[in-house]
Design an enzyme around this catalytic site. Structure first.
Site, PDB file in Angstrom:
ATOM      1  N   CYS A   1      -0.921   3.699  -6.789  1.00 45.35           N
ATOM      2  CA  CYS A   1      -1.773   3.087  -5.761  1.00 45.35           C
ATOM      3  C   CYS A   1      -2.015   1.659  -6.228  1.00 45.35           C
ATOM      4  O   CYS A   1      -2.328   1.426  -7.402  1.00 45.35           O
ATOM      5  CB  CYS A   1      -3.090   3.850  -5.651  1.00 45.35           C
TER       6      CYS A   1
ATOM      7  N   CYS B   1       0.861  -1.181   0.000  1.00 39.94           N
ATOM      8  CA  CYS B   1       0.000   0.000   0.000  1.00 39.94           C
ATOM      9  C   CYS B   1       0.900   1.234   0.000  1.00 39.94           C
ATOM     10  O   CYS B   1       1.675   1.443   0.947  1.00 39.94           O
ATOM     11  CB  CYS B   1      -0.873  -0.028   1.257  1.00 39.94           C
TER      12      CYS B   1
HETATM   13  N1  DGL Z   1      -3.964   0.621  -2.143  1.00 40.71           N
HETATM   14  C1  DGL Z   1      -3.538   1.750  -1.424  1.00 40.71           C
HETATM   15  C2  DGL Z   1      -2.316   2.429  -2.021  1.00 40.71           C
HETATM   16  O1  DGL Z   1      -1.529   1.786  -2.687  1.00 40.71           O
HETATM   17  C3  DGL Z   1      -4.503   2.744  -0.853  1.00 40.71           C
HETATM   18  C4  DGL Z   1      -5.896   2.843  -1.278  1.00 40.71           C
HETATM   19  C5  DGL Z   1      -6.717   3.562  -0.208  1.00 40.71           C
HETATM   20  O2  DGL Z   1      -7.105   2.888   0.723  1.00 40.71           O
HETATM   21  O3  DGL Z   1      -6.919   4.773  -0.320  1.00 40.71           O
HETATM   22  O4  DGL Z   1      -2.103   3.581  -1.815  1.00 40.71           O
END
Ligand code: DGL
Length: 329
Positions: free
Chosen positions: A233, A110
């Site tokens: 993301c 993440c």
């Molecule tokens: N998948 C996450 C990232 O790579 C975040 C998505 C979220 O929860 O806003 O930033």
């Protein structure tokens, strides 16, 4: 440093594993000293986005076991939650994965959690080998021909000090056009609860992609146009089809799944905890355990749609608030 990974040498771990930390008895997480090549790799994300990283990890490390935690009950992290919230969830989940699953390494799949919490976690749990992900700014700066690169990421990521440093370090040759994509990760999360759409362009995910691609400006191969798009993301990999339809075949999409997986291999090799690569590959049911703090049906649908994993791999989990770090006995 490998592209798109956030990692550092961990002399504490290496000393600990060699039995010369001298602080093992004071360790807050003594079980970390007992992990072995057979221990699982922990992977977590605010939701199902990190499954894109898990896919790359399974490809690179097919003999490893994985415990994946989707914090979908608390997602999204990146729109308006703020650092303190993301840090608290990251700490709670890291402790849960260590205490309940004896993970040998944690991949923070993440970008938003890495930006907000990786430094904190390294300070609080120095024995835990950590690999974070960050937008692929460096690879994009090296590969762009036009010198213009689009970046899509959460508001949390693009407003972080880590992201500012990354762009400052690699922004000499290339101009980065940065777009916070409020609502996109949430729409991707929610899309997994719906049937696979007949027309992927008639969805909320496609509508948001179109809005943010238009806001970024001109894509193409001509002077002044963006020839690359950084998917900053881990959720956005699952909007690839819509983004490809909007941008055409020639724009390069850059994400960090494969470099993060290679970095994980290097870390395990260095720590001597890589699983044995001889013998038959484990079956998916024994190799991957997926857990969610949100909707089990959504996780099962995402696992089946994107990773071809059966529903038996998925379960619900409650990972509640935990307070500050524990004190040493
Ligand atoms: N998948 C996450 C990232 O790579 C975040 C998505 C979220 O929860 O806003 O930033």
């Amino acid at each position: 440093m490998p592209n798109g990974c956030s990692s550092k040498p961990w002399p504490e771990h290496e000393r600990a594993r060699a039995g010369i930390l001298g602080a093992a008895s004071k360790s807050l997480y003594p079980h970390l000293h007992m992990t072995s090549p057979a221990s699982p790799i922990g992977v977590f994300d605010s939701g199902i986005g990190g499954l894109s990283v898990l896919q790359a990890l399974r490809h690179e490390l097919p003999h490893e076991r994985f415990i994946y935690l989707a914090d979908s009950g608390y997602a999204p992290y990146g729109d308006a939650r703020g650092d303190a919230f993301v840090q608290q969830r990251t700490r709670t989940i890291a402790r849960h994965l260590c205490e309940q699953h004896q993970i040998k390494v944690l991949v923070i799949a993440c970008n938003t959690a890495t930006a907000a919490a990786v430094d904190m976690l390294r300070a609080e749990m120095p024995e835990l080998p950590l690999i974070g992900v960050e937008p692929a700014i460096k690879p994009a700066s090296l590969s762009s021909q036009t010198g213009h690169v689009g970046v899509m990421a959460t508001r949390g990521t693009v407003s972080s000090a880590r992201f500012a440093r990354l762009v400052a370090d690699h922004g000499q040759r290339v101009q980065f056009h940065v777009q916070p994509c409020d609502g996109l990760a949430k729409a991707i999360e929610e899309s997994t609860e719906q049937p696979v759409p007949a027309d992927p362009m008639a969805t909320e995910v496609a509508r948001l992609c179109a809005r943010y691609v238009n806001a970024l400006g001109s894509f193409g191969q001509k002077t002044g146009e963006m020839d690359s798009l950084v998917l900053g993301c881990t959720h956005y990999i699952f909007a690839r089809e819509q983004l490809r339809t909007l941008l055409g075949p020639d724009i390069q999409f850059i994400d960090t799944g494969a470099p993060v997986a290679r970095q994980t291999r290097r870390v395990l090799e260095r720590l001597g905890t890589l699983a044995s690569e001889s013998g038959p590959l484990p079956a998916a049911e024994g190799q991957v355990q997926l857990m969610t703090t949100g909707s089990l049906q959504a996780l099962q649908a995402a696992a089946s749609r994107w990773l071809d994993l059966p529903a038996q791999c998925c379960s619900s989990v409650q990972v509640g608030e935990s307070s500050a770090i524990p004190t040493a006995a």
